[in-house]
Design a protein around this motif. Structure first.
Motif, PDB file in Angstrom:
ATOM      1  N   PHE A 155       0.817  -1.206   0.000  1.00  0.00           N
ATOM      2  CA  PHE A 155       0.000   0.000   0.000  1.00  0.00           C
ATOM      3  C   PHE A 155       0.849   1.253   0.000  1.00  0.00           C
ATOM      4  CE2 PHE A 155      -3.004  -3.013   1.972  1.00  0.00           C
ATOM      5  CZ  PHE A 155      -4.042  -2.833   1.078  1.00  0.00           C
ATOM      6  N   GLU A 156       0.456   2.217  -0.811  1.00  0.00           N
ATOM      7  CA  GLU A 156       1.047   3.537  -0.614  1.00  0.00           C
ATOM      8  C   GLU A 156       0.011   4.610  -0.935  1.00  0.00           C
ATOM      9  OE1 GLU A 156       3.882   4.463  -4.178  1.00  0.00           O
ATOM     10  OE2 GLU A 156       4.699   2.735  -3.122  1.00  0.00           O
ATOM     11  N   ILE A 157       0.271   5.811  -0.410  1.00  0.00           N
ATOM     12  CA  ILE A 157      -0.670   6.912  -0.641  1.00  0.00           C
ATOM     13  C   ILE A 157      -0.552   7.333  -2.099  1.00  0.00           C
ATOM     14  CG2 ILE A 157      -1.130   9.336  -0.084  1.00  0.00           C
ATOM     15  CD1 ILE A 157      -0.306   8.729   2.760  1.00  0.00           C
ATOM     16  N   ASP A 213      -4.330  22.220   3.629  1.00  0.00           N
ATOM     17  CA  ASP A 213      -3.448  21.822   2.532  1.00  0.00           C
ATOM     18  C   ASP A 213      -3.006  20.361   2.729  1.00  0.00           C
ATOM     19  OD1 ASP A 213      -1.212  21.599   4.180  1.00  0.00           O
ATOM     20  OD2 ASP A 213      -0.543  23.652   3.797  1.00  0.00           O
ATOM     21  N   LYS A 214      -2.299  19.820   1.726  1.00  0.00           N
ATOM     22  CA  LYS A 214      -1.968  18.389   1.712  1.00  0.00           C
ATOM     23  C   LYS A 214      -1.117  17.975   2.903  1.00  0.00           C
ATOM     24  CE  LYS A 214      -2.495  17.535  -3.193  1.00  0.00           C
ATOM     25  NZ  LYS A 214      -2.050  16.792  -4.346  1.00  0.00           N
ATOM     26  N   GLN A 215      -0.114  18.802   3.244  1.00  0.00           N
ATOM     27  CA  GLN A 215       0.804  18.432   4.324  1.00  0.00           C
ATOM     28  C   GLN A 215       0.060  18.372   5.666  1.00  0.00           C
ATOM     29  OE1 GLN A 215       3.747  17.171   3.818  1.00  0.00           O
ATOM     30  NE2 GLN A 215       4.100  16.847   6.007  1.00  0.00           N
ATOM     31  N   GLN A 216      -0.851  19.360   5.878  1.00  0.00           N
ATOM     32  CA  GLN A 216      -1.634  19.378   7.130  1.00  0.00           C
ATOM     33  C   GLN A 216      -2.508  18.125   7.226  1.00  0.00           C
ATOM     34  OE1 GLN A 216      -3.502  23.166   6.206  1.00  0.00           O
ATOM     35  NE2 GLN A 216      -2.631  24.093   8.057  1.00  0.00           N
ATOM     36  N   LYS A 274       4.805   7.761   4.836  1.00  0.00           N
ATOM     37  CA  LYS A 274       4.788   8.944   3.973  1.00  0.00           C
ATOM     38  C   LYS A 274       5.051  10.213   4.790  1.00  0.00           C
ATOM     39  CE  LYS A 274       3.181  10.982   0.035  1.00  0.00           C
ATOM     40  NZ  LYS A 274       3.540  10.758  -1.344  1.00  0.00           N
ATOM     41  N   TYR A 275       4.604  10.214   6.053  1.00  0.00           N
ATOM     42  CA  TYR A 275       4.691  11.428   6.870  1.00  0.00           C
ATOM     43  C   TYR A 275       6.100  11.648   7.425  1.00  0.00           C
ATOM     44  CZ  TYR A 275       3.981  14.835  10.595  1.00  0.00           C
ATOM     45  OH  TYR A 275       4.099  15.922  11.413  1.00  0.00           O
ATOM     46  N   LYS A 276       6.960  10.746   7.423  1.00  0.00           N
ATOM     47  CA  LYS A 276       8.399  10.938   7.744  1.00  0.00           C
ATOM     48  C   LYS A 276       8.769  11.755   8.994  1.00  0.00           C
ATOM     49  CE  LYS A 276      10.321  10.010   3.166  1.00  0.00           C
ATOM     50  NZ  LYS A 276       9.141  10.044   2.286  1.00  0.00           N
ATOM     51  N   ILE A 297      -5.467   5.478  -0.578  1.00  0.00           N
ATOM     52  CA  ILE A 297      -4.354   4.543  -0.451  1.00  0.00           C
ATOM     53  C   ILE A 297      -4.631   3.356  -1.365  1.00  0.00           C
ATOM     54  CG2 ILE A 297      -3.199   2.944   1.125  1.00  0.00           C
ATOM     55  CD1 ILE A 297      -3.689   5.007   3.284  1.00  0.00           C
ATOM     56  N   ALA A 298      -3.655   3.042  -2.220  1.00  0.00           N
ATOM     57  CA  ALA A 298      -3.879   1.936  -3.152  1.00  0.00           C
ATOM     58  C   ALA A 298      -2.569   1.203  -3.382  1.00  0.00           C
ATOM     59  CB  ALA A 298      -4.432   2.474  -4.470  1.00  0.00           C
ATOM     60  N   ASP A 299      -2.711   0.044  -4.011  1.00  0.00           N
ATOM     61  CA  ASP A 299      -1.540  -0.726  -4.402  1.00  0.00           C
ATOM     62  C   ASP A 299      -1.024  -0.071  -5.682  1.00  0.00           C
ATOM     63  OD1 ASP A 299       0.302  -2.583  -5.027  1.00  0.00           O
ATOM     64  OD2 ASP A 299      -1.081  -4.254  -5.296  1.00  0.00           O
ATOM     65  N   ALA A 300       0.106   0.634  -5.584  1.00  0.00           N
ATOM     66  CA  ALA A 300       0.564   1.447  -6.715  1.00  0.00           C
ATOM     67  C   ALA A 300       1.043   0.570  -7.870  1.00  0.00           C
ATOM     68  CB  ALA A 300       1.691   2.359  -6.259  1.00  0.00           C
TER      69      ALA A 300
END
Length: 640
Positions: free
Chosen positions: A352-354, A364-367, A390-392, A459-462
């Motif tokens: 899974f990844e975003i 916004d996206k980061q928030q 993803k949020y690191k 979130i999907a299987d990229a």
């Protein structure tokens, strides 16, 4: 020298690898060359120094035996083994008949020439083996075992047990497969995958034997014995590849079996009939012509250049990170019309990844990502993991209060004193929050702050970066139907198939359904057409084994799948299927060029020999020359 036609391919291409092998081959070549030099000196003395007839004959015989005793010996040995007709036999008969008609210098010279050709050929075959051996220069020589007192000791890799800890310093090869327990580094995986970009690894990541550790010191817990490690498996595969012969190779072996006796009978007729029929024809002249005929017709060039051609093709593929387990599979790739592909792990990354963040109402996206990461802090679900990955940033747990997981819906949590809801559509409905329902394919996490909708994360299987290009490339190389099988829902299957240009797909399949579908497709194909299956998982093993050509994704694929497959793609890239199809086309072209070249030159010189224009010298040149040209031509495929 070379063994007989029957066992030539196997013995030449499958001697086991020894560390001393190159020196062993080189010392053999040196020995043969020094023998030939002695023989040449004796020949010159016998020919040009005046002496009585018996002595010069004696010298010619000694020169002949020094140059060709092994050929004569093999011819005799094979006669007793029932393998009457091979090139050793042809050369022996031809040179002895030259002795019989008192053409002594020619008899010796022909044997000399023949042996020079053999040396060339041996060296060329070795070069193609060595190019594969270089690629296989991934076999580790030692492993640093970590002892109980914290020191390390250098030991042979095959003495290490599963569960031991090994230390890998910068610049060293990874000797066994395992998981990193301390340290971070980047790995050069090019020897296994053909991949030029280093792969960064950290604690919990798996590393495979054959990787080269670039910069960090890492400790690895061993998960597989050396005998089961990736490197050992790959070396075995490549070593054994030449034992599975392509139809063209089998055809040539059969051809040699009928061709040689036919040639010997024709030579006999040529030696005996004309002197009896034509007035003024002498036995000596026609025996000489018959000997020439025999030397020219020797099928060396064919018998050698074809295995070398396929061997070059297999080597070329392995340089590109693709292992082909036999020349029959390499040749079979030319006839693929149907390619059946598994979705997860083959066309998609299998994790899974975003893939999308859609904020609303002034966020916004980061928030939005930060909110989701805080909400999912305490969850260990794969989806939560992919958000945290993803949020690191570092998560400050003091900001979180009142964490509450609502089963089947999502999470309710206070971040900085504000209530955050993160979950599926049911969660939003439960709290009466008006939200925008998304129709995208994948798992959707809706977020609300203080009962107000702020957006969603998908979130999907990229899909793998090169999947679409890979499918386009296969079609360009002659595949007519690309079919996808997946256990996923119909909606997901349809979305992926549309995106990648796949002709047909079957969704919601269980492993046993895959085999059934496979059977249906196998029933559709024409007699000359082949079906390939591409997969990576344990559940793909039966389908891989059932297909004409099974292709496994070997980087992350399961061992069972790699065992069952005929071709293994080491870096998991679907586009490599097109690459290996191209290698197969090049190999086929080169092999057929060699067959046509050899037959044409042979035919031309046979006519000249029978008519009496060609002498022994041209005869040997025709044989040796064609062999060397064919071998060099076969080496071209390695450079492509």
């Amino acid at each position: 020298g070379l063994p007989t036609a029957e066992n030539k391919e196997t013995s030449q291409l499958e001697e086991p690898h020894h560390p001393h092998e190159h020196s062993h081959v080189e010392s053999n070549v040196k020995k043969t060359i020094s023998r030939l030099v002695i023989s040449l000196v004796l020949l010159l003395v016998a020919n040009f120094v005046p002496m009585n007839e018996l002595l010069s004959l004696g010298l010619f015989v000694v020169a002949y035996l020094v140059a060709g005793y092994d050929v004569v010996w093999r011819a005799i040995k094979n006669m007793f083994n029932g393998q009457l007709f091979d090139e050793n036999f042809l050369m022996t008969i031809a040179t002895i008949s030259a002795f019989y008609i008192q053409e002594y210098p020619e008899a010796v010279a022909v044997m000399l020439f023949y042996q020079v050709g053999e040396i060339f050929q041996g060296v060329a075959v070795n070069r193609s083996r060595r190019s594969i051996a270089d690629l296989m220069d991934i076999r580790p020589d030692y492993a640093n075992l970590k002892l109980a007192d914290g020191n390390t000791k250098s030991v042979a890799p095959d003495t290490i047990r599963v569960g031991d800890t090994i230390v890998i310093r910068p610049g060293e090869k990874v000797p066994l497969d395992g998981k990193i327990i301390t340290g971070i580094s980047s790995m050069d995986t090019s020897a296994l995958t053909g991949e030029s970009v280093p792969r960064s690894v950290t604690v919990k990541d798996s590393v495979l034997s054959g990787f080269i550790n670039k910069n960090g010191l890492i400790e690895v817990e061993v998960e597989k014995l050396f005998s089961e490690s990736t490197v050992t498996k790959i070396l075995d595969l490549v070593e054994n590849a030449s034992s599975r012969k392509a139809p063209t190779e089998n055809f040539i072996t059969k051809f040699a079996r009928y061709y040689t006796p036919a040639v010997v009978i024709m030579a006999l007729v040529l030696a005996i009939v004309p002197p009896l029929v034509f007035p003024g024809a002498t036995f000596n002249e026609w025996i000489y012509r018959a000997s020439i005929f025999l030397v020219i017709s020797c099928p060396c060039a064919l018998v050698v250049s074809i295995p070398v051609g396929f061997f070059g093709g297999i080597g070329s593929a392995s340089q590109k990170g693709i292992l082909v387990k036999g020349s029959n599979f390499l040749e079979g790739l030319n006839d693929i019309k149907y390619v059946i592909m598994d979705k997860t792990g083959t066309l998609t990354k299998g994790r899974f990844e975003i893939t999308d963040i859609e904020p609303e109402n002034g966020w916004d996206k980061q928030q939005l990502l930060e909110l989701a990461a805080y909400a999912e802090t305490h969850s260990s679900h794969p989806i939560a993991e992919s958000i945290k990955e993803k949020y690191k940033e570092k998560i400050d747990e003091n900001r979180i209060t009142e964490y509450n997981e609502i089963s089947g819906h999502g999470i309710q949590v206070k971040v900085d004193g504000k209530e955050v809801l993160a979950g599926n559509a049911k969660l939003m409905q439960e709290f009466n929050i008006s939200f925008r329902d998304s129709k995208e394919i994948g798992t959707i996490i809706y977020l609300a702050v203080a009962k107000k909708y702020v957006g969603h994360i998908l979130i999907a299987d990229a899909i793998k970066e090169d999947a679409a290009a890979g499918i386009a490339l296969m079609k360009e190389k002659g595949v007519e139907h690309v079919i996808m099988l997946t256990g996923d829902s119909k909606a997901v299957g349809e979305a992926v198939a549309k995106k990648l240009g796949i002709d047909e797909f079957y969704a919601e399949l269980l492993p046993q359904d895959k085999v059934e579908k496979m059977e249906e497709i196998m029933a559709r194909k024409g007699p000359k057409e082949k079906v390939a299956f591409v997969g990576d998982g344990i559940n793909d093993t039966p389908v891989l084994a059932r297909s004409d050509i099974g292709i496994a994704m070997g980087g992350l694929g399961s061992d069972a799948a790699i065992e069952a497959a005929d071709i293994v793609i080491m870096d998991d890239k679907p586009s490599k299927i097109g690459t290996v199809m191209q290698v197969a086309k090049d190999t086929r072209r080169i092999v057929w060029q060699n067959i046509i070249l050899a037959l044409a030159v042979k035919g031309f010189f046979l006519i000249l020999g029978a008519v009496g224009i060609a002498t022994m010298w041209e005869a040997v040149f025709a044989d040796v020359g064609v062999t060397v040209i064919a071998v060099l031509n076969a080496m071209r495929v390695l450079k492509k």
